[in-house]
Design a protein around this motif. Structure first.
Motif, PDB file in Angstrom:
ATOM      1  N   ALA A   1      -8.458  -4.573  -9.797  1.00 38.70           N
ATOM      2  CA  ALA A   1      -9.075  -3.483 -10.554  1.00 38.70           C
ATOM      3  C   ALA A   1      -9.728  -4.071 -11.808  1.00 38.70           C
ATOM      4  CB  ALA A   1      -8.010  -2.451 -10.932  1.00 38.70           C
ATOM      5  N   ALA A   2     -10.373  -3.215 -12.582  1.00 42.17           N
ATOM      6  CA  ALA A   2     -11.061  -3.666 -13.790  1.00 42.17           C
ATOM      7  C   ALA A   2     -10.103  -4.336 -14.775  1.00 42.17           C
ATOM      8  CB  ALA A   2     -11.763  -2.485 -14.457  1.00 42.17           C
ATOM      9  N   ASP A   3      -8.847  -3.895 -14.773  1.00 43.28           N
ATOM     10  CA  ASP A   3      -7.881  -4.440 -15.729  1.00 43.28           C
ATOM     11  C   ASP A   3      -6.980  -5.531 -15.151  1.00 43.28           C
ATOM     12  OD1 ASP A   3      -6.520  -2.713 -14.066  1.00 43.28           O
ATOM     13  OD2 ASP A   3      -5.308  -1.815 -15.645  1.00 43.28           O
ATOM     14  N   GLY A   4      -7.356  -6.074 -13.998  1.00 45.26           N
ATOM     15  CA  GLY A   4      -6.593  -7.165 -13.398  1.00 45.26           C
ATOM     16  C   GLY A   4      -6.088  -6.833 -12.016  1.00 45.26           C
ATOM     17  N   VAL A   5      -5.209  -7.678 -11.500  1.00 40.89           N
ATOM     18  CA  VAL A   5      -4.662  -7.501 -10.150  1.00 40.89           C
ATOM     19  C   VAL A   5      -3.339  -6.740 -10.241  1.00 40.89           C
ATOM     20  CG1 VAL A   5      -3.799  -8.662  -8.090  1.00 40.89           C
ATOM     21  CG2 VAL A   5      -5.772  -9.604  -9.305  1.00 40.89           C
ATOM     22  N   HIS A   6      -3.251  -5.673  -9.464  1.00 39.44           N
ATOM     23  CA  HIS A   6      -2.027  -4.878  -9.393  1.00 39.44           C
ATOM     24  C   HIS A   6      -1.330  -5.207  -8.083  1.00 39.44           C
ATOM     25  CE1 HIS A   6      -3.043  -2.285 -12.837  1.00 39.44           C
ATOM     26  NE2 HIS A   6      -4.278  -2.622 -12.487  1.00 39.44           N
ATOM     27  N   GLU A   7      -0.047  -5.492  -8.164  1.00 39.07           N
ATOM     28  CA  GLU A   7       0.736  -5.876  -6.990  1.00 39.07           C
ATOM     29  C   GLU A   7       1.650  -4.722  -6.596  1.00 39.07           C
ATOM     30  OE1 GLU A   7       1.038 -10.632  -7.869  1.00 39.07           O
ATOM     31  OE2 GLU A   7       2.455  -9.299  -8.875  1.00 39.07           O
ATOM     32  N   ILE A   8       1.532  -4.296  -5.351  1.00 34.90           N
ATOM     33  CA  ILE A   8       2.327  -3.197  -4.814  1.00 34.90           C
ATOM     34  C   ILE A   8       3.028  -3.695  -3.557  1.00 34.90           C
ATOM     35  CG2 ILE A   8       2.292  -0.824  -3.927  1.00 34.90           C
ATOM     36  CD1 ILE A   8       1.256  -0.994  -6.794  1.00 34.90           C
ATOM     37  N   VAL A   9       4.318  -3.412  -3.451  1.00 32.65           N
ATOM     38  CA  VAL A   9       5.086  -3.779  -2.263  1.00 32.65           C
ATOM     39  C   VAL A   9       5.355  -2.511  -1.455  1.00 32.65           C
ATOM     40  CG1 VAL A   9       7.233  -4.777  -1.379  1.00 32.65           C
ATOM     41  CG2 VAL A   9       6.191  -5.688  -3.471  1.00 32.65           C
ATOM     42  N   VAL A  10       4.935  -2.522  -0.192  1.00 32.27           N
ATOM     43  CA  VAL A  10       5.235  -1.433   0.730  1.00 32.27           C
ATOM     44  C   VAL A  10       6.217  -2.002   1.754  1.00 32.27           C
ATOM     45  CG1 VAL A  10       4.310   0.239   2.381  1.00 32.27           C
ATOM     46  CG2 VAL A  10       2.940  -0.426   0.390  1.00 32.27           C
ATOM     47  N   ASP A  11       7.487  -1.644   1.576  1.00 34.67           N
ATOM     48  CA  ASP A  11       8.565  -2.162   2.415  1.00 34.67           C
ATOM     49  C   ASP A  11       8.914  -1.103   3.460  1.00 34.67           C
ATOM     50  OD1 ASP A  11      10.945  -2.990   3.574  1.00 34.67           O
ATOM     51  OD2 ASP A  11      11.856  -3.620   1.684  1.00 34.67           O
ATOM     52  N   LEU A  12       8.390  -1.281   4.663  1.00 36.14           N
ATOM     53  CA  LEU A  12       8.632  -0.317   5.731  1.00 36.14           C
ATOM     54  C   LEU A  12       9.926  -0.612   6.488  1.00 36.14           C
ATOM     55  CD1 LEU A  12       5.009   0.288   7.026  1.00 36.14           C
ATOM     56  CD2 LEU A  12       6.351   1.623   5.390  1.00 36.14           C
ATOM     57  N   LYS A  13      10.599  -1.687   6.135  1.00 35.91           N
ATOM     58  CA  LYS A  13      11.934  -1.946   6.690  1.00 35.91           C
ATOM     59  C   LYS A  13      12.963  -1.071   5.965  1.00 35.91           C
ATOM     60  CE  LYS A  13      11.042  -6.738   8.013  1.00 35.91           C
ATOM     61  NZ  LYS A  13      11.321  -8.150   7.709  1.00 35.91           N
ATOM     62  N   ASN A  14      12.855  -1.042   4.622  1.00 42.45           N
ATOM     63  CA  ASN A  14      13.803  -0.300   3.792  1.00 42.45           C
ATOM     64  C   ASN A  14      13.222   1.001   3.241  1.00 42.45           C
ATOM     65  OD1 ASN A  14      15.998  -2.244   3.902  1.00 42.45           O
ATOM     66  ND2 ASN A  14      14.606  -3.578   2.787  1.00 42.45           N
ATOM     67  N   LEU A  15      11.996   1.315   3.651  1.00 39.09           N
ATOM     68  CA  LEU A  15      11.304   2.549   3.251  1.00 39.09           C
ATOM     69  C   LEU A  15      11.212   2.707   1.736  1.00 39.09           C
ATOM     70  CD1 LEU A  15      12.723   4.967   5.969  1.00 39.09           C
ATOM     71  CD2 LEU A  15      10.578   3.671   5.991  1.00 39.09           C
ATOM     72  N   LYS A  16      10.623   1.676   1.096  1.00 40.78           N
ATOM     73  CA  LYS A  16      10.443   1.684  -0.355  1.00 40.78           C
ATOM     74  C   LYS A  16       9.025   1.244  -0.698  1.00 40.78           C
ATOM     75  CE  LYS A  16      15.210   0.352  -1.377  1.00 40.78           C
ATOM     76  NZ  LYS A  16      16.070  -0.664  -1.960  1.00 40.78           N
TER      77      LYS A  16
ATOM     78  N   ILE B   1      -2.084  -8.348   1.759  1.00 38.23           N
ATOM     79  CA  ILE B   1      -3.392  -7.714   1.889  1.00 38.23           C
ATOM     80  C   ILE B   1      -4.064  -7.736   0.522  1.00 38.23           C
ATOM     81  CG2 ILE B   1      -4.606  -5.581   2.487  1.00 38.23           C
ATOM     82  CD1 ILE B   1      -2.070  -4.878   4.203  1.00 38.23           C
ATOM     83  N   ASN B   2      -5.293  -8.250   0.471  1.00 41.02           N
ATOM     84  CA  ASN B   2      -6.059  -8.345  -0.771  1.00 41.02           C
ATOM     85  C   ASN B   2      -7.309  -7.481  -0.657  1.00 41.02           C
ATOM     86  OD1 ASN B   2      -4.472 -10.625  -2.004  1.00 41.02           O
ATOM     87  ND2 ASN B   2      -5.172 -11.623  -0.140  1.00 41.02           N
ATOM     88  N   LEU B   3      -7.541  -6.638  -1.674  1.00 41.65           N
ATOM     89  CA  LEU B   3      -8.736  -5.810  -1.681  1.00 41.65           C
ATOM     90  C   LEU B   3      -9.005  -5.292  -3.081  1.00 41.65           C
ATOM     91  CD1 LEU B   3      -7.880  -2.396   0.011  1.00 41.65           C
ATOM     92  CD2 LEU B   3      -6.189  -4.012  -0.722  1.00 41.65           C
ATOM     93  N   LYS B   4     -10.214  -4.765  -3.274  1.00 35.73           N
ATOM     94  CA  LYS B   4     -10.604  -4.198  -4.562  1.00 35.73           C
ATOM     95  C   LYS B   4     -10.151  -2.752  -4.640  1.00 35.73           C
ATOM     96  CE  LYS B   4     -14.682  -7.094  -5.159  1.00 35.73           C
ATOM     97  NZ  LYS B   4     -16.145  -7.106  -5.137  1.00 35.73           N
ATOM     98  N   ASP B   5      -9.989  -2.300  -5.875  1.00 36.07           N
ATOM     99  CA  ASP B   5      -9.557  -0.937  -6.164  1.00 36.07           C
ATOM    100  C   ASP B   5     -10.428   0.098  -5.432  1.00 36.07           C
ATOM    101  OD1 ASP B   5      -8.037   1.028  -7.525  1.00 36.07           O
ATOM    102  OD2 ASP B   5      -9.402   1.056  -9.226  1.00 36.07           O
ATOM    103  N   GLU B   6     -11.758  -0.037  -5.547  1.00 34.26           N
ATOM    104  CA  GLU B   6     -12.652   0.957  -4.940  1.00 34.26           C
ATOM    105  C   GLU B   6     -12.570   0.951  -3.412  1.00 34.26           C
ATOM    106  OE1 GLU B   6     -15.290  -2.550  -6.260  1.00 34.26           O
ATOM    107  OE2 GLU B   6     -13.744  -1.341  -7.208  1.00 34.26           O
ATOM    108  N   ASP B   7     -12.324  -0.208  -2.823  1.00 36.05           N
ATOM    109  CA  ASP B   7     -12.183  -0.276  -1.365  1.00 36.05           C
ATOM    110  C   ASP B   7     -10.856   0.338  -0.925  1.00 36.05           C
ATOM    111  OD1 ASP B   7     -14.678  -1.557  -1.083  1.00 36.05           O
ATOM    112  OD2 ASP B   7     -13.766  -3.500  -1.504  1.00 36.05           O
ATOM    113  N   PHE B   8      -9.812   0.131  -1.717  1.00 36.40           N
ATOM    114  CA  PHE B   8      -8.510   0.744  -1.436  1.00 36.40           C
ATOM    115  C   PHE B   8      -8.620   2.265  -1.464  1.00 36.40           C
ATOM    116  CE2 PHE B   8      -4.164   1.988  -2.928  1.00 36.40           C
ATOM    117  CZ  PHE B   8      -3.468   1.566  -1.806  1.00 36.40           C
ATOM    118  N   ILE B   9      -9.361   2.788  -2.444  1.00 30.43           N
ATOM    119  CA  ILE B   9      -9.583   4.233  -2.538  1.00 30.43           C
ATOM    120  C   ILE B   9     -10.365   4.724  -1.325  1.00 30.43           C
ATOM    121  CG2 ILE B   9     -10.762   6.054  -3.847  1.00 30.43           C
ATOM    122  CD1 ILE B   9     -10.147   4.330  -6.381  1.00 30.43           C
TER     123      ILE B   9
END
Length: 105
Positions: free
Chosen positions: A35-50, A63-71
């Motif tokens: 994003a404009a303010d840097g890289v944001h790291e999000i963990v989607v854990d579908l084993k433990n549903l978190k 998975i690496n992508l830009k904010d606007e593409d994620f939207i």
């Protein structure tokens, strides 16, 4: 970050999964969203549903992508397969697990 609404949708969807029911995708996904303010790291854990902010210790898929593409993907303006084909999404790790996630979206 502009994509916070999409992240909230992911959290709600993961929270609605029955942990005792059948699941199509079992894996840990590291999302690196630029994003404009840097890289944001999000963990989607579908084993433990978190879903959480931060870096997964050993993700199955990164998975690496830009904010606007994620939207655009999260609001279904562009299919994931098209975003990948256009080079808007890059991934490393388990290709089959990534494909299972794409199919489930």
């Amino acid at each position: 970050m502009k994509c916070d609404a999409v992240i909230e949708k992911i959290k709600a969807r993961v929270a609605s999964i029955d942990p005792n029911g059948p699941r199509k995708v079992l894996g840990v996904f590291q999302l690196n969203i630029t994003a404009a303010d840097g890289v944001h790291e999000i963990v989607v854990d579908l084993k433990n549903l978190k879903v959480s902010e931060g870096k997964a210790s050993s993700p199955d898929v990164v998975i690496n992508l830009k904010d606007e593409d994620f939207i655009a993907i999260g609001t279904k303006q562009i299919p994931v397969k098209d975003a990948v084909a256009q080079g808007k999404v890059s991934m490393t790790g388990d290709q089959n697990l990534f494909q299972a996630l794409v199919d489930a979206i």
